[in-house]
Design a protein around this motif. Sequence first.
Motif, mmCIF file in Angstrom:
data_model
loop_
_atom_site.group_PDB
_atom_site.id
_atom_site.type_symbol
_atom_site.label_atom_id
_atom_site.label_comp_id
_atom_site.label_asym_id
_atom_site.label_seq_id
_atom_site.Cartn_x
_atom_site.Cartn_y
_atom_site.Cartn_z
ATOM 1 N N LEU A 249 -9.444 25.540 88.241
ATOM 2 C CA LEU A 249 -10.917 25.171 87.772
ATOM 3 C C LEU A 249 -10.541 23.845 87.393
ATOM 4 N N PRO A 250 -11.924 22.256 87.296
ATOM 5 C CA PRO A 250 -12.381 20.978 86.721
ATOM 6 C C PRO A 250 -11.815 21.439 85.318
ATOM 7 N N PRO A 251 -10.892 20.527 84.259
ATOM 8 C CA PRO A 251 -10.708 20.522 82.379
ATOM 9 C C PRO A 251 -12.365 20.733 82.638
ATOM 10 N N ARG A 252 -12.948 20.160 82.934
ATOM 11 C CA ARG A 252 -14.125 20.456 81.384
ATOM 12 C C ARG A 252 -15.176 21.630 82.244
ATOM 13 N N HIS A 253 -14.638 22.260 83.361
ATOM 14 C CA HIS A 253 -15.087 23.548 83.557
ATOM 15 C C HIS A 253 -13.863 24.374 82.894
ATOM 16 N N ARG A 254 -13.194 24.345 83.182
ATOM 17 C CA ARG A 254 -12.067 25.490 82.352
ATOM 18 C C ARG A 254 -12.715 25.652 80.722
ATOM 19 N N ARG A 255 -12.572 24.170 80.586
ATOM 20 C CA ARG A 255 -13.182 24.179 78.503
ATOM 21 C C ARG A 255 -13.904 25.223 78.634
ATOM 22 N N THR A 256 -14.982 24.784 79.073
ATOM 23 C CA THR A 256 -16.293 25.906 79.078
ATOM 24 C C THR A 256 -16.116 26.716 78.685
ATOM 25 N N LEU A 259 -14.134 28.639 75.399
ATOM 26 C CA LEU A 259 -14.740 28.389 74.668
ATOM 27 C C LEU A 259 -16.037 29.041 74.514
ATOM 28 N N TYR A 260 -16.405 29.647 75.311
ATOM 29 C CA TYR A 260 -18.034 30.577 75.838
ATOM 30 C C TYR A 260 -17.524 32.164 75.655
ATOM 31 N N ASP A 261 -16.103 32.088 77.028
ATOM 32 C CA ASP A 261 -15.505 33.614 77.216
ATOM 33 C C ASP A 261 -14.787 34.153 76.526
ATOM 34 N N GLY A 262 -13.643 32.803 76.149
ATOM 35 C CA GLY A 262 -12.612 33.253 74.977
ATOM 36 C C GLY A 262 -12.808 32.967 73.601
ATOM 37 N N ALA A 281 -23.837 22.909 80.586
ATOM 38 C CA ALA A 281 -23.084 22.962 79.709
ATOM 39 C C ALA A 281 -22.844 24.592 80.512
ATOM 40 N N ALA A 282 -23.818 25.460 80.679
ATOM 41 C CA ALA A 282 -24.594 26.134 81.486
ATOM 42 C C ALA A 282 -24.212 26.791 83.219
ATOM 43 N N HIS A 283 -24.282 25.377 83.154
ATOM 44 C CA HIS A 283 -23.696 25.127 84.949
ATOM 45 C C HIS A 283 -22.122 25.501 85.024
ATOM 46 N N ARG A 284 -22.021 24.152 84.280
ATOM 47 C CA ARG A 284 -19.982 24.594 83.732
ATOM 48 C C ARG A 284 -20.265 26.088 84.255
ATOM 49 N N LEU A 285 -20.313 26.223 83.165
ATOM 50 C CA LEU A 285 -19.597 28.195 82.990
ATOM 51 C C LEU A 285 -20.284 29.469 84.097
ATOM 52 N N LEU A 286 -21.395 28.677 84.629
ATOM 53 C CA LEU A 286 -21.841 29.691 85.976
ATOM 54 C C LEU A 286 -20.975 29.416 87.117
ATOM 55 N N ARG A 287 -20.437 27.748 87.013
ATOM 56 C CA ARG A 287 -19.136 27.392 88.476
ATOM 57 C C ARG A 287 -18.135 27.925 87.816
ATOM 58 N N ALA A 288 -17.903 27.892 86.828
ATOM 59 C CA ALA A 288 -16.038 28.842 86.792
ATOM 60 C C ALA A 288 -16.283 30.409 86.573
ATOM 61 N N ARG A 289 -17.511 30.616 86.004
ATOM 62 C CA ARG A 289 -17.202 32.694 86.613
ATOM 63 C C ARG A 289 -17.576 32.607 88.112
ATOM 64 N N GLU A 290 -18.306 31.985 88.397
ATOM 65 C CA GLU A 290 -18.711 32.332 90.295
ATOM 66 C C GLU A 290 -16.682 31.544 90.612
ATOM 67 N N ALA A 291 -16.251 30.984 90.397
ATOM 68 C CA ALA A 291 -15.209 30.525 90.959
ATOM 69 C C ALA A 291 -13.862 31.913 90.515
ATOM 70 N N VAL A 292 -13.857 32.246 89.341
ATOM 71 C CA VAL A 292 -13.365 33.045 88.934
ATOM 72 C C VAL A 292 -13.136 34.554 89.514
ATOM 73 N N ALA A 298 -12.394 41.710 90.285
ATOM 74 C CA ALA A 298 -12.831 42.374 89.112
ATOM 75 C C ALA A 298 -13.353 41.548 87.450
ATOM 76 N N LEU A 299 -13.415 40.533 87.302
ATOM 77 C CA LEU A 299 -13.863 40.152 86.482
ATOM 78 C C LEU A 299 -15.067 39.675 86.715
ATOM 79 N N ALA A 300 -15.748 40.006 87.521
ATOM 80 C CA ALA A 300 -17.002 39.293 87.439
ATOM 81 C C ALA A 300 -17.841 39.958 86.227
ATOM 82 N N ASP A 301 -17.710 40.520 85.500
ATOM 83 C CA ASP A 301 -17.975 40.889 84.080
ATOM 84 C C ASP A 301 -18.178 39.866 83.009
ATOM 85 N N PRO A 302 -18.627 39.448 82.153
ATOM 86 C CA PRO A 302 -18.147 38.519 80.908
ATOM 87 C C PRO A 302 -17.315 38.911 80.200
#
Length: 412
Positions: A249-256, A259-262, A281-292, A298-302
Motif C-alpha cells: 500500500l502507499p505510505p499514506r494509505h497504510r498509515r490511515t 490508525l483506524y483499523d489497527g 482520510a475516508a477516501h484513503r481508508l476505503l482504498r486501503a480496505r479495497e486493496a487488502v 477474508a479480511l473484507a470485514d473491518p
Amino acid sequence: MTRGPATPLPSPKARRRLREAASLTQTQLAERVGVAPGTVRAWESGRTTPRGRKREAYARLLKTLAEEEESAARQAARTPQPAPPPKTEPTGDRASAPEACPGAEAEPEPEPEPVAMPMPMPMRGPAPASQARSTREPVPEPRPAPAPLTPAQAFDALYEFSAPALVRQTFLLTGRREQARESVERAFQTAWERWPEVARDRDPVGWVRATAYEYALSPWQRFRPRHRHPEPPPADPGDRTLLNTLLRLPPRHRRTLVLYDGVGLDLPETAAETEASTPAAAHRLLRAREAVAGRLPALADPQVLHRRLAELASNERLGAARPPTVRRGGERRARFRTRAAIAFTVALIGTTALTVRTAPTHYEPPVSPGQAVRGVPPRVAPGSLSDEELELRQKLRDQMQDGPERLSPQLE
C-alpha cells in the motif's frame, strides 16, 4: 510566482486560552473554521500547523476572539463594582431577628454542641450523646497528598505504558523490527528533549505516535545500508501474506489503515494525525480496505481486519529498551549536536578571521598570460655573403633607382 509570508499565529497555549475565554468548544471552533475537531485539537497541542486558507481563517478567528476579550476587559474595568451588603452582627435579642413569613412555622434553633472542658473530677452519670459519639468514632486524619512525579519519573511511566504497543504498530508500517524499535526510541528521545510541551499535551501518546510514524515512513530510510538487507519474514504464511499486502500500500494509505483499523482511532482523529481532511482520510481508508480485500477476501470485514492486525503485531517478539537507556541516549545525542554546533561555529569564526587577516588591502590587476607572436623572422648573427648576394648588391648599386628626381625647394 513568489509566495507571500504565512499569516502569523499565536502560540498553541494562547490559541487554547482564547478559545476557552470565548466559551467555545473544539467542535464549535472547528465548525466556524471548517475543519474537523481533531484538527483543532492538533493545532492547539502544537503537533500540526495550519496552512493555506485554513491558516488565514484560523488567524482571523483568533484575532476576533482576542479583540472581544480585550473589549470585555475594558468594559469590566469601566463598570463600577457594587459594594457588598453590610453584615449585621448577631445579637441575643430576639426582637432584632427578622420576622418569619406568615404561614411558615418557625424552625427551632439548633442547640450549640457542648464543648469539652477540663474537669477536676470525672463526670458521673451518662455522657452527652455528641460526646459519646465523638469518643466512639474518631475523626479520620487527612491523608497526605501524593508527592508529584519528577520529569524523569513521568517520562518513564509514559514510556513503559505506550512503548511496547507503539513498536508493534510501527512494525505494521515498516515490516522491519529494528527500524520499528529505532523509530519509537527516536520519538521518545525527541519527546524527552521537548518534555515540558509533551507533558502539557492532552494526548502525549498521540504526540509520540505521530513522531514515530513520521520517522519510520521518512523517504530517506530507503538509502540506509541496512535497508538493502531484508529481514526474515513472519513464520506464519497468513501473517506473511498480510504483511506483504500492507507493505504494497502507499505510505499514506497504510498509515490511515493502521490508525483506524489497527489502533482504533475515529475518522476525525485519524485525519488530524495524518494532516489531511476528513473526506481525504475516508477516501484513503476505503482504498486501503479495497486493496487488502482484493488480495485477502477474508479480511473484507473491518472487525476481522482489526483482529488480524492485532494478531500480526502480537505474534512478533518486539521488545523495547529500558526508559533510562532511552533518556541517556537522547541526552547524549543532544550533547553531540550541541558540541558539533559549537565546533562548527568556532571553525567558521576562525576561517573568517584568517580570511580577513590574509586578504589583500588593495586591488592588484591580474597579469595577462603571454602569447606567442607569429611572422617575425628568427634572430640570426650576420655572416659572410654568398656569391649571389654579392652580385645582387653590386647590381643594385650600379643601376639607377626608378622614380622622380630629387626636388629642391626654390623661391618663385
